[in-house]
Design an enzyme around this catalytic site. Structure first.
Site, PDB file in Angstrom:
ATOM      1  N   SER A 140      -8.204 -10.030  -2.152  1.00  0.00           N
ATOM      2  CA  SER A 140      -6.920  -9.393  -1.890  1.00  0.00           C
ATOM      3  C   SER A 140      -6.096 -10.350  -1.043  1.00  0.00           C
ATOM      4  CB  SER A 140      -7.122  -8.074  -1.137  1.00  0.00           C
ATOM      5  OG  SER A 140      -5.907  -7.603  -0.575  1.00  0.00           O
ATOM      6  N   TYR A 153     -11.452  -3.816   5.678  1.00  0.00           N
ATOM      7  CA  TYR A 153     -10.984  -4.311   4.378  1.00  0.00           C
ATOM      8  C   TYR A 153     -10.716  -5.808   4.432  1.00  0.00           C
ATOM      9  CZ  TYR A 153      -8.519  -4.187  -0.100  1.00  0.00           C
ATOM     10  OH  TYR A 153      -8.125  -4.396  -1.407  1.00  0.00           O
TER      11      TYR A 153
END
Length: 246
Positions: A140, A153
């Site tokens: 990401s 995350y």
């Protein structure tokens, strides 16, 4: 794009969102695809003999291992592994527990190690080593940029980028290239609900779609693209290159 006919593909987290887009793209390209997810695919999903679903929580090492080993038994080998599964788990740092942090790492990062290791072990036992293999790990843009409450995350996606280049070296003897993709804003549902401002803030003029990531996966898996190895492909409409001051 060349056909993926006769390619055997395994995707983690394939029931919805980016994962579903990847599964559908490879099936459409002629591949035989198996995918796992903790959630059942909805009734519109095109399951068939060339699109197999396994229900599993990837934090369960035994369950994930059994799926991969079943595919080796049924298919003899795989050609493409796409480690896509991931959860967000955003939470204020003062409220996040160590257990919650560990759950994010166990979902987003550890499965990529488990599946890649299993494939290496499998190929190490083969008398005739295939000349083709592809791994794509899903990272990401949050591996390099953050907002408050994204520690778990961000750590998991940064780990994916580092794991990718390590695996690229370790798996080269088995003729497997390893790359990762870092998506930016990919809208997986209700795309028409986005505002003009949502789109215009992107240098490319629009918010991304799952197909943008799926097409990149097909490109990286092209038979002739084995010179792309150990890389992180950022697909974000140019947002990480945009200087913003508030």
């Amino acid at each position: 794009m060349k056909t993926m006919s006769n390619k055997r593909v395994f995707v983690t987290g394939g029931s919805q969102g980016i994962g579903r887009g990847i599964v559908e793209a490879f099936v459409a390209a002629g591949a035989k695809v198996a995918f796992c997810d903790a959630c059942e695919p909805d009734s519109s999903f095109p399951l068939s003999e060339n699109c197999l679903f396994f229900k599993a929580d990837v934090t369960d090492v035994t369950a994930l291992t059994e799926i991969v080993e079943q595919l080796f038994a049924d298919w003899e080998d795989i050609d493409i592994l796409i480690n896509n599964v991931g959860i967000g788990g955003f939470s204020p740092l003062t409220e996040m527990t160590v257990k919650q942090f560990d759950r994010i790492i166990a979902t987003n990062l550890r499965p990529a190690f488990i599946t890649s290791r299993l494939w290496a072990l499998h190929r190490s036992k083969m008398e005739v080593l295939p000349s083709y293999g592809r791994i794509i790990n899903m990272s990401s843009t949050r591996y390099l940029m953050s907002e408050p409450g994204s520690e778990g995350y961000a750590a998991s996606k940064g780990g994916i980028v580092s794991l990718t280049h390590a695996l690229a070296l370790s798996l080269s003897e088995f003729h497997i290239t390893v790359n990762c993709i870092s998506p930016g804003w990919i809208q997986t549902k209700e795309y028409d609900s986005l505002t003009e401002a949502d789109h215009e803030q992107h240098p490319s003029g629009r918010v991304g779609k799952p197909d943008d990531i799926a097409r990149a996966c097909l490109f990286l898996c092209d038979q002739d693209n084995n010179f792309i190895n150990g890389q992180n492909l950022v697909i974000d409409g140019g947002m990480t290159k945009k200087m913003i001051y508030v």
